[in-house]
Motif scaffolding. Sequence first.
Motif, mmCIF file in Angstrom:
data_model
loop_
_atom_site.group_PDB
_atom_site.id
_atom_site.type_symbol
_atom_site.label_atom_id
_atom_site.label_comp_id
_atom_site.label_asym_id
_atom_site.label_seq_id
_atom_site.Cartn_x
_atom_site.Cartn_y
_atom_site.Cartn_z
ATOM 1 N N ILE A 1 0.838 -1.204 0.000
ATOM 2 C CA ILE A 1 0.000 0.000 0.000
ATOM 3 C C ILE A 1 0.872 1.253 0.000
ATOM 4 O O ILE A 1 0.638 2.185 -0.766
ATOM 5 C CB ILE A 1 -0.950 -0.010 1.223
ATOM 6 C CG1 ILE A 1 -1.924 -1.175 1.112
ATOM 7 C CG2 ILE A 1 -1.680 1.318 1.374
ATOM 8 C CD1 ILE A 1 -2.617 -1.525 2.416
ATOM 9 N N GLU A 2 1.876 1.259 0.848
ATOM 10 C CA GLU A 2 2.769 2.411 0.960
ATOM 11 C C GLU A 2 3.480 2.690 -0.366
ATOM 12 O O GLU A 2 3.607 3.848 -0.780
ATOM 13 C CB GLU A 2 3.786 2.148 2.072
ATOM 14 C CG GLU A 2 4.665 3.315 2.406
ATOM 15 C CD GLU A 2 5.580 3.019 3.579
ATOM 16 O OE1 GLU A 2 5.777 3.934 4.393
ATOM 17 O OE2 GLU A 2 6.094 1.882 3.687
ATOM 18 N N GLN A 3 3.910 1.643 -1.052
ATOM 19 C CA GLN A 3 4.582 1.826 -2.343
ATOM 20 C C GLN A 3 3.637 2.423 -3.379
ATOM 21 O O GLN A 3 4.036 3.268 -4.181
ATOM 22 C CB GLN A 3 5.165 0.501 -2.849
ATOM 23 C CG GLN A 3 6.336 0.003 -2.042
ATOM 24 C CD GLN A 3 7.461 1.019 -1.955
ATOM 25 O OE1 GLN A 3 7.893 1.574 -2.959
ATOM 26 N NE2 GLN A 3 7.921 1.299 -0.744
ATOM 27 N N ILE A 4 2.396 2.001 -3.360
ATOM 28 C CA ILE A 4 1.393 2.557 -4.282
ATOM 29 C C ILE A 4 1.144 4.027 -3.957
ATOM 30 O O ILE A 4 1.153 4.881 -4.848
ATOM 31 C CB ILE A 4 0.079 1.748 -4.224
ATOM 32 C CG1 ILE A 4 0.313 0.342 -4.783
ATOM 33 C CG2 ILE A 4 -1.048 2.468 -4.962
ATOM 34 C CD1 ILE A 4 -0.803 -0.636 -4.518
ATOM 35 N N LEU A 5 0.937 4.329 -2.682
ATOM 36 C CA LEU A 5 0.636 5.699 -2.274
ATOM 37 C C LEU A 5 1.798 6.647 -2.579
ATOM 38 O O LEU A 5 1.582 7.809 -2.912
ATOM 39 C CB LEU A 5 0.261 5.755 -0.794
ATOM 40 C CG LEU A 5 -1.030 5.020 -0.410
ATOM 41 C CD1 LEU A 5 -1.267 5.111 1.092
ATOM 42 C CD2 LEU A 5 -2.225 5.528 -1.191
ATOM 43 N N LYS A 6 3.031 6.154 -2.490
ATOM 44 C CA LYS A 6 4.204 6.989 -2.795
ATOM 45 C C LYS A 6 4.209 7.456 -4.242
ATOM 46 O O LYS A 6 4.796 8.490 -4.556
ATOM 47 C CB LYS A 6 5.497 6.212 -2.520
ATOM 48 C CG LYS A 6 5.883 6.150 -1.080
ATOM 49 C CD LYS A 6 7.202 5.410 -0.933
ATOM 50 C CE LYS A 6 7.604 5.306 0.514
ATOM 51 N NZ LYS A 6 8.880 4.581 0.678
ATOM 52 N N GLN A 7 3.578 6.698 -5.123
ATOM 53 C CA GLN A 7 3.552 7.034 -6.545
ATOM 54 C C GLN A 7 2.526 8.111 -6.884
ATOM 55 O O GLN A 7 2.535 8.654 -7.985
ATOM 56 C CB GLN A 7 3.253 5.779 -7.386
ATOM 57 C CG GLN A 7 4.223 4.642 -7.176
ATOM 58 C CD GLN A 7 5.663 5.036 -7.422
ATOM 59 O OE1 GLN A 7 5.975 5.638 -8.444
ATOM 60 N NE2 GLN A 7 6.545 4.714 -6.492
ATOM 61 N N LEU A 8 1.654 8.416 -5.941
ATOM 62 C CA LEU A 8 0.551 9.347 -6.195
ATOM 63 C C LEU A 8 0.906 10.762 -5.756
ATOM 64 O O LEU A 8 1.613 10.948 -4.765
ATOM 65 C CB LEU A 8 -0.699 8.897 -5.423
ATOM 66 C CG LEU A 8 -1.198 7.491 -5.741
ATOM 67 C CD1 LEU A 8 -2.348 7.142 -4.814
ATOM 68 C CD2 LEU A 8 -1.608 7.384 -7.186
ATOM 69 N N PRO A 9 0.361 11.743 -6.474
ATOM 70 C CA PRO A 9 0.568 13.126 -6.036
ATOM 71 C C PRO A 9 -0.190 13.385 -4.729
ATOM 72 O O PRO A 9 -1.218 12.764 -4.463
ATOM 73 C CB PRO A 9 -0.008 13.959 -7.182
ATOM 74 C CG PRO A 9 -0.955 13.055 -7.884
ATOM 75 C CD PRO A 9 -0.447 11.657 -7.693
ATOM 76 N N SER A 10 0.328 14.293 -3.949
ATOM 77 C CA SER A 10 -0.326 14.661 -2.691
ATOM 78 C C SER A 10 -1.754 15.138 -2.962
ATOM 79 O O SER A 10 -2.019 15.817 -3.954
ATOM 80 C CB SER A 10 0.456 15.778 -2.003
ATOM 81 O OG SER A 10 -0.266 16.238 -0.873
#
Length: 114
Positions: free
Chosen positions: A88-97
């Motif tokens: 989940i963290e790896q996916i969220l890191k790819q997204l803009p704030s």
Amino acid sequence: MMITTTMEIEKSALVLKLLGDKTRLIMMKLLEKNTCCVCEFVEIFQVSQSSISQHLRKLRDADLVKEERHGQWIYYSLLKDHEYFNLIEQILKQLPSQDYLLRELEQKGMRISC
């Protein structure tokens, strides 16, 4: 070994399916660094409280978010000890704030206004 691998794939697929919904994905990105109330999500997404609650129920049932009750209000945050949190963290890191959505609520005086 085959059963364990199959179960891990199924659990990963469930997490990815839940994050495959745009609303839930934005919710998770917001919850990455924030605690939010249902009413804030209602305002951000401009949908009904029941719709937001359904999204949160799915995330909660999969143990991706946790609830904390304060009186009649429930606040949500990421459950960071989930067995697939690294994914989940790896996916969220790819997204803009998405924090600008919360800043907009603050400017309207609606951040955690319950």
